[in-house]
Design an enzyme around this catalytic site. Structure first.
Site, PDB file in Angstrom:
ATOM      1  N   CYS A   1     -40.731 -28.754  17.618  1.00  0.00           N
ATOM      2  CA  CYS A   1     -39.313 -28.081  16.959  1.00  0.00           C
ATOM      3  C   CYS A   1     -38.851 -29.411  16.222  1.00  0.00           C
ATOM      4  CB  CYS A   1     -37.950 -28.019  17.217  1.00  0.00           C
ATOM      5  SG  CYS A   1     -36.176 -28.014  16.950  1.00  0.00           S
TER       6      CYS A   1
ATOM      7  N   ARG B   1     -31.483 -21.371   5.846  1.00  0.00           N
ATOM      8  CA  ARG B   1     -31.247 -20.316   7.181  1.00  0.00           C
ATOM      9  C   ARG B   1     -29.532 -20.207   7.603  1.00  0.00           C
ATOM     10  NH1 ARG B   1     -34.398 -23.710  10.957  1.00  0.00           N
ATOM     11  NH2 ARG B   1     -33.048 -22.228  12.445  1.00  0.00           N
TER      12      ARG B   1
ATOM     13  N   LYS C   1     -23.237 -18.685  12.290  1.00  0.00           N
ATOM     14  CA  LYS C   1     -24.149 -18.533  12.298  1.00  0.00           C
ATOM     15  C   LYS C   1     -24.673 -18.689  13.653  1.00  0.00           C
ATOM     16  CE  LYS C   1     -27.978 -21.537  11.781  1.00  0.00           C
ATOM     17  NZ  LYS C   1     -28.511 -21.547  13.277  1.00  0.00           N
ATOM     18  N   ASN C   2     -24.562 -19.440  14.413  1.00  0.00           N
ATOM     19  CA  ASN C   2     -25.068 -19.921  15.990  1.00  0.00           C
ATOM     20  C   ASN C   2     -23.754 -19.233  16.682  1.00  0.00           C
ATOM     21  OD1 ASN C   2     -26.444 -22.027  15.209  1.00  0.00           O
ATOM     22  ND2 ASN C   2     -25.138 -23.195  15.873  1.00  0.00           N
TER      23      ASN C   2
ATOM     24  N   ASP D   1     -24.578 -31.055  15.003  1.00  0.00           N
ATOM     25  CA  ASP D   1     -25.130 -29.909  13.774  1.00  0.00           C
ATOM     26  C   ASP D   1     -23.735 -31.390  12.561  1.00  0.00           C
ATOM     27  OD1 ASP D   1     -26.432 -28.641  15.134  1.00  0.00           O
ATOM     28  OD2 ASP D   1     -25.614 -27.412  15.013  1.00  0.00           O
TER      29      ASP D   1
ATOM     30  N   ARG E   1     -36.594 -29.691  22.522  1.00  0.00           N
ATOM     31  CA  ARG E   1     -35.891 -28.576  22.857  1.00  0.00           C
ATOM     32  C   ARG E   1     -36.495 -27.094  24.202  1.00  0.00           C
ATOM     33  NH1 ARG E   1     -33.491 -26.387  17.663  1.00  0.00           N
ATOM     34  NH2 ARG E   1     -31.262 -26.239  18.436  1.00  0.00           N
ATOM     35  N   PRO E   2     -36.888 -28.207  25.246  1.00  0.00           N
ATOM     36  CA  PRO E   2     -37.145 -27.023  26.106  1.00  0.00           C
ATOM     37  C   PRO E   2     -36.654 -25.909  26.713  1.00  0.00           C
ATOM     38  CG  PRO E   2     -36.863 -28.911  27.305  1.00  0.00           C
ATOM     39  CD  PRO E   2     -36.184 -29.546  25.708  1.00  0.00           C
ATOM     40  N   MET E   3     -36.851 -25.042  27.776  1.00  0.00           N
ATOM     41  CA  MET E   3     -35.911 -24.142  28.257  1.00  0.00           C
ATOM     42  C   MET E   3     -35.559 -24.210  29.363  1.00  0.00           C
ATOM     43  SD  MET E   3     -36.744 -20.750  25.918  1.00  0.00           S
ATOM     44  CE  MET E   3     -35.752 -19.858  26.940  1.00  0.00           C
ATOM     45  N   ASP E   4     -36.633 -24.857  30.354  1.00  0.00           N
ATOM     46  CA  ASP E   4     -36.016 -25.652  31.900  1.00  0.00           C
ATOM     47  C   ASP E   4     -34.414 -25.382  32.506  1.00  0.00           C
ATOM     48  OD1 ASP E   4     -35.735 -27.599  29.831  1.00  0.00           O
ATOM     49  OD2 ASP E   4     -35.579 -29.097  31.512  1.00  0.00           O
ATOM     50  N   LEU E   5     -33.509 -25.446  31.432  1.00  0.00           N
ATOM     51  CA  LEU E   5     -32.222 -25.091  31.223  1.00  0.00           C
ATOM     52  C   LEU E   5     -31.615 -23.687  32.283  1.00  0.00           C
ATOM     53  CD1 LEU E   5     -30.582 -27.788  30.040  1.00  0.00           C
ATOM     54  CD2 LEU E   5     -30.602 -28.190  33.216  1.00  0.00           C
TER      55      LEU E   5
ATOM     56  N   ARG F   1     -35.235 -20.744  17.024  1.00  0.00           N
ATOM     57  CA  ARG F   1     -35.543 -21.175  18.203  1.00  0.00           C
ATOM     58  C   ARG F   1     -34.124 -20.119  19.403  1.00  0.00           C
ATOM     59  NH1 ARG F   1     -35.361 -24.643  23.031  1.00  0.00           N
ATOM     60  NH2 ARG F   1     -33.395 -24.618  24.048  1.00  0.00           N
TER      61      ARG F   1
ATOM     62  N   ILE G   1     -27.772 -35.780  21.429  1.00  0.00           N
ATOM     63  CA  ILE G   1     -27.908 -34.751  21.678  1.00  0.00           C
ATOM     64  C   ILE G   1     -29.552 -34.243  21.459  1.00  0.00           C
ATOM     65  CG2 ILE G   1     -27.484 -31.810  21.782  1.00  0.00           C
ATOM     66  CD1 ILE G   1     -25.228 -33.670  22.899  1.00  0.00           C
TER      67      ILE G   1
HETATM   68  C1  UD1 Z   1     -27.602 -24.597  20.200  1.00  0.00           C
HETATM   69  C2  UD1 Z   1     -26.873 -24.264  18.495  1.00  0.00           C
HETATM   70  C3  UD1 Z   1     -27.470 -26.042  17.513  1.00  0.00           C
HETATM   71  C4  UD1 Z   1     -26.928 -27.209  18.394  1.00  0.00           C
HETATM   72  C5  UD1 Z   1     -26.949 -26.977  19.354  1.00  0.00           C
HETATM   73  C6  UD1 Z   1     -26.216 -28.714  19.758  1.00  0.00           C
HETATM   74  C7  UD1 Z   1     -27.657 -22.233  18.580  1.00  0.00           C
HETATM   75  C8  UD1 Z   1     -28.608 -20.741  17.840  1.00  0.00           C
HETATM   76  N1  UD1 Z   1     -28.015 -23.306  17.748  1.00  0.00           N
HETATM   77  O1  UD1 Z   1     -28.587 -24.957  19.637  1.00  0.00           O
HETATM   78  O2  UD1 Z   1     -27.009 -25.581  16.211  1.00  0.00           O
HETATM   79  O3  UD1 Z   1     -27.044 -28.374  17.529  1.00  0.00           O
HETATM   80  O4  UD1 Z   1     -26.645 -25.817  20.532  1.00  0.00           O
HETATM   81  O5  UD1 Z   1     -24.710 -28.174  19.905  1.00  0.00           O
HETATM   82  O6  UD1 Z   1     -26.402 -21.932  18.769  1.00  0.00           O
HETATM   83  N2  UD1 Z   1     -32.211 -28.537  26.593  1.00  0.00           N
HETATM   84  C9  UD1 Z   1     -33.542 -28.837  27.095  1.00  0.00           C
HETATM   85  N3  UD1 Z   1     -33.229 -28.007  28.029  1.00  0.00           N
HETATM   86  C10 UD1 Z   1     -33.291 -26.450  27.868  1.00  0.00           C
HETATM   87  C11 UD1 Z   1     -31.843 -26.148  27.339  1.00  0.00           C
HETATM   88  C12 UD1 Z   1     -31.420 -27.205  26.305  1.00  0.00           C
HETATM   89  O7  UD1 Z   1     -33.339 -30.274  27.658  1.00  0.00           O
HETATM   90  O8  UD1 Z   1     -33.464 -25.651  28.367  1.00  0.00           O
HETATM   91  C13 UD1 Z   1     -31.622 -29.665  26.329  1.00  0.00           C
HETATM   92  C14 UD1 Z   1     -32.479 -29.597  24.675  1.00  0.00           C
HETATM   93  O9  UD1 Z   1     -33.160 -30.383  23.662  1.00  0.00           O
HETATM   94  C15 UD1 Z   1     -31.010 -30.462  23.144  1.00  0.00           C
HETATM   95  C16 UD1 Z   1     -29.767 -30.487  24.169  1.00  0.00           C
HETATM   96  O10 UD1 Z   1     -30.270 -29.652  25.149  1.00  0.00           O
HETATM   97  O11 UD1 Z   1     -31.889 -31.987  23.530  1.00  0.00           O
HETATM   98  C17 UD1 Z   1     -28.789 -29.528  23.741  1.00  0.00           C
HETATM   99  O12 UD1 Z   1     -29.456 -28.571  23.349  1.00  0.00           O
HETATM  100  P1  UD1 Z   1     -28.891 -26.755  23.582  1.00  0.00           P
HETATM  101  O13 UD1 Z   1     -27.094 -27.355  23.720  1.00  0.00           O
HETATM  102  O14 UD1 Z   1     -29.400 -26.451  24.523  1.00  0.00           O
HETATM  103  O15 UD1 Z   1     -28.932 -26.117  22.127  1.00  0.00           O
HETATM  104  P2  UD1 Z   1     -29.160 -25.222  21.336  1.00  0.00           P
HETATM  105  O16 UD1 Z   1     -28.756 -23.918  22.096  1.00  0.00           O
HETATM  106  O17 UD1 Z   1     -30.996 -24.932  21.364  1.00  0.00           O
END
Ligand code: UD1
Length: 422
Positions: A118, A400, A22-23, A308, A123-127, A94, A330
């Site tokens: 969520c 899902r 899926k991912n 996961d 799960r923000p998008m700052d990165l 997301r 995580i």
């Molecule tokens: C992906 C997977 C999800 C898995 C996760 C961690 C997909 C579609 N989903 O989610 O199933 O649980 O990896 O292995 O591939 N974070 C920030 N800022 C950001 C982005 C992330 O602070 O801009 C934090 C998140 O809140 C979280 C951590 O980083 O605590 C990990 O997130 P991330 O690795 O980005 O996971 P996803 O890509 O959302």
């Protein structure tokens, strides 16, 4: 809303086919936005999240056809008509944010709704934003949407991420394929889904090196072309079904599974007393003598133990001999399955990001509620090992991420059925 009724019935044996990831599929699909030519994915999983991504791409003007019972996705982004990913779709999933990098690279602009709250954390998008800004994008937040622009095109840069985010790595790598010059992404995520994405991008003409390590180097090209790509096996589905013989006893062969996808998880299972061997068709997992032994788990980015699989591992630890400590590093709120498992007789104490699980001799069936995707399958695993009937409600979470879960478990002898809502 449908529910799933599970009745524990002892050791389970047989074969379970593992679907495409899926991912991986959710990041490979947006890659179609990078090129005017068609992109075809084979071995796609049949899941509601894939339908959501299909809807999102179609809302941008892409053509997406689901062929061969959904296992082949034929996509074309020749004529994109919009660059806005609407809140109504993004809030459902997301991973919708993975259209940001490709749209910005191809169209020079993108408007993407922030996903919002969520169940398992903020799960923000700052990165994502920091990485794309390093490539020259101008991004601002207006009315809940990220408005990103790079009208003169993106430019390669050296960027180090503060945390190895999976999604941010995917967005930045996709964007950098069409940037001018070289991008070096440091502290990149190393997940197999990223390696799969890079393999596909390379077939489309991208020049990338270092995937699967913490430094990925991307040499931008003027355009990408069409390709056909087979989606990698789903390591989370694989790990989940490896737990079936671990928790119920028996012997199950996971068709299409590879140990390299689940190395750290497999070594924890072996430490707990589960046997795992590679076969010509996949992985064979068995437990024959008594309950497993407790092991401690810390979730980490790949190649560490995957977050996961934490909920499913907790279900196993509920039936283990001894005390185990599971630490979630995580996501900040990922123990919602714990109180549901307690309803089934489990002994779990949660303190912040740590759960202490004391194994019990026998779980007992109970009505329980799925709270998120992986939590829901952990309750099914617990139900398979419990005495009596377990009803898991809110199974839309399960749809899902797990295709044909009832059929796959029936195939190894489980007593399980889906109860349609009236
Ligand atoms: C992906 C997977 C999800 C898995 C996760 C961690 C997909 C579609 N989903 O989610 O199933 O649980 O990896 O292995 O591939 N974070 C920030 N800022 C950001 C982005 C992330 O602070 O801009 C934090 C998140 O809140 C979280 C951590 O980083 O605590 C990990 O997130 P991330 O690795 O980005 O996971 P996803 O890509 O959302």
């Amino acid at each position: 809303m449908d529910s799933i009724l599970v009745t524990g019935n002892g050791p389970l044996s047989g074969q379970i086919p593992i679907a495409g990831a899926k991912n991986a599929c959710l990041t490979l699909m947006p890659a179609t936005l990078l090129s005017e030519d068609p992109l075809t994915l084979t071995n796609a999983p049949r899941l509601s999240d894939i339908k959501t991504m299909t809807q999102l791409l179609q809302s941008l003007g892409a053509e997406v056809s689901s062929l061969q019972d959904g296992q082949v996705l034929a996509m074309s982004s020749h004529d994109l008509t919009s660059h806005t990913a609407d809140y109504d779709i993004v809030r459902k999933m997301r991973a919708s944010n993975l259209v940001l990098g490709p749209m910005l690279a191809r169209l020079g602009q993108a408007v993407v709704s922030l996903p919002g709250g969520c169940a398992i954390g903020a799960r923000p998008m700052d990165l994502h934003v920091e990485g794309l800004e390093a490539l020259g994008a101008e991004i601002e937040l207006k009315d809940g949407y990220l408005h990103a622009k790079a009208l003169g095109g993106l430019k390669g840069a050296v960027h180090e991420m503060r945390f190895a985010s999976v999604g941010a790595t995917e967005n930045i790598v996709m964007a950098a394929t069409l940037a001018k010059g070289t991008t070096v992404l440091k502290n990149a995520a190393r997940e197999p889904e990223i390696v799969d994405l890079v393999n596909c991008l390379r077939k489309m003409g991208a020049q990338i090196a270092g995937e699967g390590t913490s430094t990925i180097e991307i040499q931008g090209v003027d355009r990408l072309h069409g390709a056909t790509h087979q989606v990698v096996s789903d390591r989370i589905e694989l790990g989940t079904y490896m737990l079936v013989p671990a928790i119920c006893g028996g012997e199950v062969e996971l068709l299409g599974g590879r140990k390299s996808l689940v190395e750290s998880f497999a070594s924890k299972l072996e430490e707990a007393g589960v046997s795992i061997s590679e076969t010509a068709k996949g992985l064979k997992v068995s437990r024959k003598n008594g309950p497993v032994t407790s092991v401690d788990v810390i979730t980490e980015p790949f190649p560490g133990f995957p977050t996961d699989l934490q909920a499913q591992m907790m279900a196993l630890m509920c039936t283990a001999q001894g005390v185990s400590v599971l630490e979630e590093r995580i996501f900040e709120n990922r123990f919602m399955h714990a109180p549901e498992l307690v309803r089934m007789g489990a002994q779990i104490e949660v303190h912040g990001g740590t759960a202490k699980v004391t194994g019990v001799d026998q779980l007992k069936g109970a009505p329980v509620m799925a709270t998120d995707l992986r939590a829901s399958v952990s309750l099914i695993l617990a139900g398979l090992a419990a005495e009596g009937e377990t009803t898991v409600s809110r199974v839309y979470h399960l749809d899902r991420g797990y295709e044909h879960v009832v059929g796959k478990l029936e195939g190894v002898g489980a007593k399980i059925e889906r109860i349609k809502s009236q």
